[in-house]
Design an enzyme around this catalytic site. Structure first.
Site, PDB file in Angstrom:
ATOM      1  N   ASP A 431       0.848  -1.190   0.000  1.00  0.00           N
ATOM      2  CA  ASP A 431       0.000   0.000   0.000  1.00  0.00           C
ATOM      3  C   ASP A 431       0.885   1.242   0.000  1.00  0.00           C
ATOM      4  O   ASP A 431       2.110   1.159   0.172  1.00  0.00           O
ATOM      5  CB  ASP A 431      -0.889  -0.034   1.258  1.00  0.00           C
ATOM      6  CG  ASP A 431      -2.053   0.936   1.191  1.00  0.00           C
ATOM      7  OD1 ASP A 431      -2.489   1.275   0.084  1.00  0.00           O
ATOM      8  OD2 ASP A 431      -2.533   1.349   2.262  1.00  0.00           O
ATOM      9  N   GLU A 434       2.416   4.900  -4.223  1.00  0.00           N
ATOM     10  CA  GLU A 434       2.342   5.768  -5.406  1.00  0.00           C
ATOM     11  C   GLU A 434       3.680   6.462  -5.745  1.00  0.00           C
ATOM     12  O   GLU A 434       3.893   6.703  -6.950  1.00  0.00           O
ATOM     13  CB  GLU A 434       1.255   6.828  -5.207  1.00  0.00           C
ATOM     14  CG  GLU A 434      -0.153   6.285  -5.258  1.00  0.00           C
ATOM     15  CD  GLU A 434      -0.520   5.493  -4.003  1.00  0.00           C
ATOM     16  OE1 GLU A 434      -1.339   4.575  -4.115  1.00  0.00           O
ATOM     17  OE2 GLU A 434       0.034   5.787  -2.938  1.00  0.00           O
ATOM     18  N   ASP A 507      -9.246   3.627  -2.267  1.00  0.00           N
ATOM     19  CA  ASP A 507     -10.099   4.022  -1.140  1.00  0.00           C
ATOM     20  C   ASP A 507     -11.407   4.623  -1.647  1.00  0.00           C
ATOM     21  O   ASP A 507     -11.555   5.847  -1.778  1.00  0.00           O
ATOM     22  CB  ASP A 507      -9.361   5.020  -0.248  1.00  0.00           C
ATOM     23  CG  ASP A 507      -8.157   4.374   0.434  1.00  0.00           C
ATOM     24  OD1 ASP A 507      -8.147   3.146   0.566  1.00  0.00           O
ATOM     25  OD2 ASP A 507      -7.234   5.112   0.814  1.00  0.00           O
TER      26      ASP A 507
END
Length: 822
Positions: A431, A434, A507
């Site tokens: 997670d 990015e 999300d």
């Protein structure tokens, strides 16, 4: 039709908006020093030509363009503004050249042509316009509106690079991976820059992943463009000028692949041949997964596990979010919450649960933390241009970040999973990659990266950072698990990331709008080369009611990745959280997922082995039908099951469009004719599903987790047809890489019928032998009474008609030909 008209209106509005100020110019202007004049340089007349094997170089005296024949249907184009190409390296495309039969170049009066057996690339001599033509029809599929162009980047060096193509009046566009909003991209503008987009909205852009690949459809034919550039990039599909589509980037090279169809399916398969397919996942990864931020302490985890088993709701995996760690330090355990994680994981495994844990890239700056000490001592963390370490705040506080574009760092990171693997952890969820940084959003542009020895700033490496993190995770687990298939998830990535992990859409929010967004996102990801995708069922943030959660479970049953996930500040949302009738309906659909496991697994094999997308939107099934370019809520899982999710609150029926052919209502067995709309009942307990006539759908008994029961026989649901249809059943060990040595069984079933006879034929390929011996047949829709059944010319004595008027009988699994007579 109202929805189709609404989408068409949105497209028209976008096209007609008109941009008085060029968005590119706005982006490039320096806000500190004020606007700078934009000087774009365009290719001019072709002056020189050089041939080197399958590479053809054309020059206007300064710039050079390489035309490279990759295969009969794929041609790569590269631009070097001043004649010097960058090193030929791509994280997306491991091997460029494929099988080419013949190709040739011709010098014509007005152009040069580079042709294969299938397509011809034309380079116009006067102005360097590039176009691609299908040889069979002589139809121009894609052509420049203006020559490729560039401008120098004074601040960073290198160039901004641009390509502008003609956009035909009837042309529609699909793909680009992780985008919200309508499936059809026509009339819209997009940016690729991997972004932590918490609670993103409709048409919000950019999102978590970069897939610079799109398909264009016009005159009932399709082609693809893959713009292999990792810098911040942009796409405009007729928004600024309805007669043009364009793509450009803030740096790097103008390098793109033209990929020919003429069918959308062909384009996607050929794109997968460039960037790779997803490896076969462990079969348990296709089961139902339960997640929350966060399940802790151990008592809570056990309570959730018991909740599934005591209610007989199947589940294969339970997730541990960041709170399992010691102060959010990766590869550690909070011993007050989990005093003996190895014992807990073993007890969960004994009850059929796999444990999946989260790992983030941010490593806490702490000299007493062994991971930080190793990274620091070996210089594995990213540095800024002035040689300070890149530091930013995420969950553990002040952190440094590994440079996953360095092979040595990836090797180190992969080995860090040894402790987790030794404890029994079965999967890893990457997670925040990015990469996300609190406050600043992500790394500054001046962060330096190894980039496989080719060097680059974060401008170049940003969009591949997450992909290289999950690559490190996958490769490390593969070594540590010793021939067991790893299960990995990544939030961020770039084209080719499907070789290393699955994804979820990020999300999302517990709203009906997000149910629609997620449905489209998963379809779009699938036709963009990323097949193993799902949503946070029920929404990550916000509060769903029982109806929304149940409709989401129904859609999730036919998502390649089926996982419920929610934020810690929301009410818990397990399948039983909303009471009856929701619990029973949710159980029924999760059980359906497990019943259909052999079909789902076989579809995954078709993707891995042959490059077929798993989810297929209607436009892929009927691209010749103009209306399917605007139908976006229905899809097929594989090519046999049509899924028509209910996306409106309170709906008890819905209109469905059935593609051409005949389709059986999965629930009632009613036969409906395709190429038309039908109104179908859809009470809460029924999501409309249809099965293509002629299909053979294999089915297992319901299990509480994959592998719970030994398979004694496989149920084959056979749907009558009066034309030939082929189906496949793939079986193997389910968790090893033996399939790479042909240790698998690929069964082909061919079904064909007449008014008086139904024939089922089977052929088998591969070296794997399943343990079961029998097939149990359920034949649906026979138009005649049965008087005789033969299996390899031997009569079947025991057969019957069940309460649903379906023919039932059994045979040995090794049959060749079955005939059912009137």
């Amino acid at each position: 039709m109202e929805e189709l008209n609404k989408q068409q209106q949105e497209v028209n509005e976008n096209i007609n908006i008109g941009q008085e100020v060029d968005e590119t110019v706005q982006h490039l202007n320096n806000p500190v020093s004020g606007p700078k004049p934009i000087v774009k340089k365009y290719l001019s007349a072709v002056q020189q030509v050089l041939v080197e094997g399958n590479r053809f170089y054309f020059s206007d005296g300064d710039a050079r363009v390489e035309i490279r024949v990759v295969s009969d249907e794929i041609i790569r184009v590269r631009l070097a503004p001043h004649g010097v190409f960058l090193d030929d390296f791509s994280y997306a495309v491991p091997v460029v050249d494929q099988k080419v039969t013949t190709f040739k170049m011709e010098d014509r009066e007005d152009c040069y042509t580079v042709a294969t057996n299938t397509i011809t690339c034309k380079i116009r001599k006067s102005d360097f316009h590039v176009s691609f033509t299908e040889n069979a029809s002589q139809m121009v599929m894609s052509e420049d509106d203006s020559p490729m162009h560039w401008e120098e980047n004074v601040e960073f060096g290198g160039y901004y690079v641009y390509a502008t193509k003609k956009c035909l009046p009837d042309e529609n566009f699909f793909g680009l991976g992780d985008k919200s909003g309508n499936m059809n991209l026509r009339g819209r503008h997009f940016q690729n820059w991997n972004t932590d987009a918490y609670s993103f909205g409709w048409d919000q852009d950019p999102l978590y992943r970069t897939i610079p690949f799109y398909t264009g459809v016009h005159h009932q034919a399709a082609y693809g463009i893959f713009f292999d550039n990792t810098f911040r990039s942009y796409f405009d599909f007729g928004k600024e000028d309805q007669s043009k589509t364009s793509f450009w980037a803030d740096g790097g090279e103008l390098q793109y692949y033209y990929i020919h169809g003429p069918h959308l399916m062909d384009v996607v398969k050929r794109y997968q041949s460039l960037t790779g397919t997803h490896p076969m996942p462990p079969k348990w990864a296709l089961g139902y997964h339960q997640c929350r931020w966060s399940y802790y302490p151990e008592k809570k985890v056990k309570e959730i596990a018991d909740g599934f088993r005591s209610r007989n709701i199947p589940c294969d995996a339970i997730y541990l979010d960041i709170d399992y760690m010691d102060g959010y330090r990766c590869f550690t355990w909070n011993k007050s919450h989990f005093p003996d994680p190895k014992r807990m994981i073993k007890e969960l495994a004994n009850d059929g649960f796999k444990t999946v844990v989260m790992i983030d890239p941010g490593i806490k700056v702490d000299d007493n933390y062994w991971v930080f000490k190793e990274g620091k001592e070996n210089n594995y963390f990213c540095r800024r241009s002035d040689d300070y370490f890149m530091e930013g705040h995420v969950w553990p506080g002040r952190c440094q970040f590994p440079d996953f574009t360095n092979p040595a760092v990836r090797e180190w990171w992969g080995k860090l999973y040894k402790g987790l693997v030794d404890m029994g952890v079965a999967g890893v969820w990457n997670d925040m990659n990015e990469p996300a940084v609190f406050g600043s959003g992500t790394f500054p542009n001046d962060v330096r990266h190894n980039y496989e020895g080719y060097r680059g700033s974060h401008r170049k490496a940003h969009n591949v950072y997450g992909m290289q993190m999950v690559r490190s995770t996958y490769d490390g687990l593969k070594k540590l698990m010793r021939n067991k298939r790893p299960f990995t998830i990544t939030r961020a990535g770039y084209s080719g990331m499907q070789r290393y992990g699955c994804v979820w859409t990020g999300d999302n929010v517990a709203t009906w709008e997000h149910l629609k967004i997620g449905n489209i996102q998963c379809q779009r990801m699938s036709i963009s080369g990323v097949p193993f995708c799902g949503t946070d069922i029920g929404g990550f943030s916000g509060e769903p009611d029982g109806e929304l959660f149940t409709r989401w479970i129904q859609l999730g049953t036919f998502s390649p990745f089926m996982r419920a996930h929610s934020a810690g500040d929301t009410a818990e949302r397990e399948p039983w959280s909303f009471g009856e009738p929701y619990t029973s309906i949710n159980r029924t659909y999760i059980e359906l997922r497990y019943r259909l496991m052999p079909y789902l697994y076989s579809v995954f094999w078709e993707h891995h082995r042959y490059g077929f997308p798993i989810l297929r939107p209607l436009v892929m099934l009927e691209q010749e039908n103009a209306s399917t370019s605007f139908r976006q809520d229905e899809f097929t899982f594989g090519d046999k099951i049509l899924v028509c999710p209910v996306l409106e609150q309170g709906a008890t029926s819905r209109t469905v469009y059935l593609p051409k052919g005949k389709w059986y209502n999965f629930w009632t067995h009613e036969v409906l004719t395709g190429e038309s709309e039908h109104n179908v009942q859809a009470p809460l307990e029924n999501m409309p599903l249809f099965v293509r006539a002629g299909s053979v759908i294999p089915e297992y008994p319901v299990m509480q987790y994959v592998g719970e029961k030994n398979i004694d026989e496989v149920l084959l649901n056979v749907y009558y047809t009066d034309y030939e249809v082929n189906s496949f059943l793939f079986e193997d060990h389910g968790d090893t890489f033996a399939y790479e040595q042909d240790i698998y069984s690929e069964k082909k079933f061919s079904v064909n019928g007449t008014q008086y006879l139904l024939t089922i034929e089977q052929s088998v390929d591969g070296l794997y032998t399943p343990n079961y011996e029998l097939y149990d047949y359920k034949v649906v829709g026979l138009p005649f009474n049965v008087n005789k059944i033969t299996v390899d010319e031997k009569d079947v004595v025991d057969y019957r008609t069940d309460e649903n008027n379906c023919l039932r009988f059994k045979s040995n699994k090794n049959f060749t030909t079955i005939k059912i007579y009137n």
